[in-house]
Motif scaffolding. Sequence first.
Motif, PDB file in Angstrom:
ATOM      1  N   MET A   1       0.842  -1.201   0.000  1.00  0.00           N
ATOM      2  CA  MET A   1       0.000   0.000   0.000  1.00  0.00           C
ATOM      3  C   MET A   1       0.881   1.258   0.000  1.00  0.00           C
ATOM      4  N   GLU A   2       0.487   2.232  -0.803  1.00  0.00           N
ATOM      5  CA  GLU A   2       1.239   3.481  -0.907  1.00  0.00           C
ATOM      6  C   GLU A   2       0.952   4.366   0.299  1.00  0.00           C
ATOM      7  N   GLN A   3       1.998   4.789   0.970  1.00  0.00           N
ATOM      8  CA  GLN A   3       1.795   5.703   2.093  1.00  0.00           C
ATOM      9  C   GLN A   3       1.777   7.151   1.625  1.00  0.00           C
ATOM     10  N   ASP A   4       2.594   7.447   0.586  1.00  0.00           N
ATOM     11  CA  ASP A   4       2.677   8.858   0.190  1.00  0.00           C
ATOM     12  C   ASP A   4       1.455   9.255  -0.622  1.00  0.00           C
ATOM     13  N   LEU A   5       1.081  10.515  -0.450  1.00  0.00           N
ATOM     14  CA  LEU A   5      -0.149  11.012  -1.063  1.00  0.00           C
ATOM     15  C   LEU A   5      -0.117  10.861  -2.582  1.00  0.00           C
ATOM     16  N   ALA A   6       1.016  11.241  -3.209  1.00  0.00           N
ATOM     17  CA  ALA A   6       1.097  11.205  -4.675  1.00  0.00           C
ATOM     18  C   ALA A   6       0.789   9.804  -5.210  1.00  0.00           C
ATOM     19  N   GLY A   7       1.213   8.786  -4.476  1.00  0.00           N
ATOM     20  CA  GLY A   7       0.995   7.418  -4.931  1.00  0.00           C
ATOM     21  C   GLY A   7      -0.439   6.950  -4.758  1.00  0.00           C
TER      22      GLY A   7
END
Length: 266
Positions: free
Chosen positions: A1-7
Amino acid sequence: MEQDLAGRVRVVLVEPSHPGNIGAAARAMKVMGLRRLSLVAPRQFPHAEATARAAGADDLLAAADVCPTLDAAIAECHRVYGTTARSRSLRWPALAPRAAAAQMLALPAEAEIALVFGRERTGLDNDEVARCHQLIHIPTAPEFGSLNLAAAVQVLAYELQLATLADVALPVETPEAPPATAAQMQALYDHLERALVALEFLDPDNPRQLMPRLRRFFNRAAPDALELNILRGILTAAERARAEADAATAGGPPAAARARSAAEER
Ligand code: SAH
């Protein structure tokens, strides 16, 4: 799962009719770190014009999700933002991009976000707007409120980038010299006043607002200790030059009077 917003942000273009806009949108995304593009029933895609306008962001085009409907594109998303050129009825209040980006940043780290853009000619229809949790409107000139599709993507992508960067503590720059203390500033003002009297710029019998104005000026500049030393050095040099000039013409008229009469002769 992507933690950063952009991802976690998926840009969804609903029925884009110009392939050039798809490419330009991909480029607008990639420069701001966004990677996930979904296309709902694009009229022409893939297309050479899209690749050309992507100018190096063609990896986003190659990875784009092409979906038959908006529902399919947003199925996995927890939060759906729709962008609109029109401010619609009160039932659908819109946020400005900056506020919307701040809101996205505050969402739980696992939230998948859709950012939906409408057709070039007609935008999003009412059914599509009804699928959005929140609308976003880019404030524009009142008489000309519709941005090019890719330009609108750029504004939103930029605001997301800005919000993300603001959220990260930037490294504090080590200053060259410590800021001047109140005592050092006071010493500067005392020195300045003495020097200006010696230079006959300041008349102690009629000081007017000169010193308060100079204080305001230097306080605004907030000099550091190094800059303060330079200023003090300049004052000392001016005082010395004045004393030497006075000594050279000992008995003669004061320097200011000499300067005045020289100016009158010209
Ligand atoms: N005539 C259409 C304009 C569509 S412009 C309309 O009135 O809706 C294509 C898309 O770009 C819009 O659907 C929207 O997603 C985006 N867009 C253009 N101008 C915008 C603005 N001022 N604020 C937010 N999104 C905008």
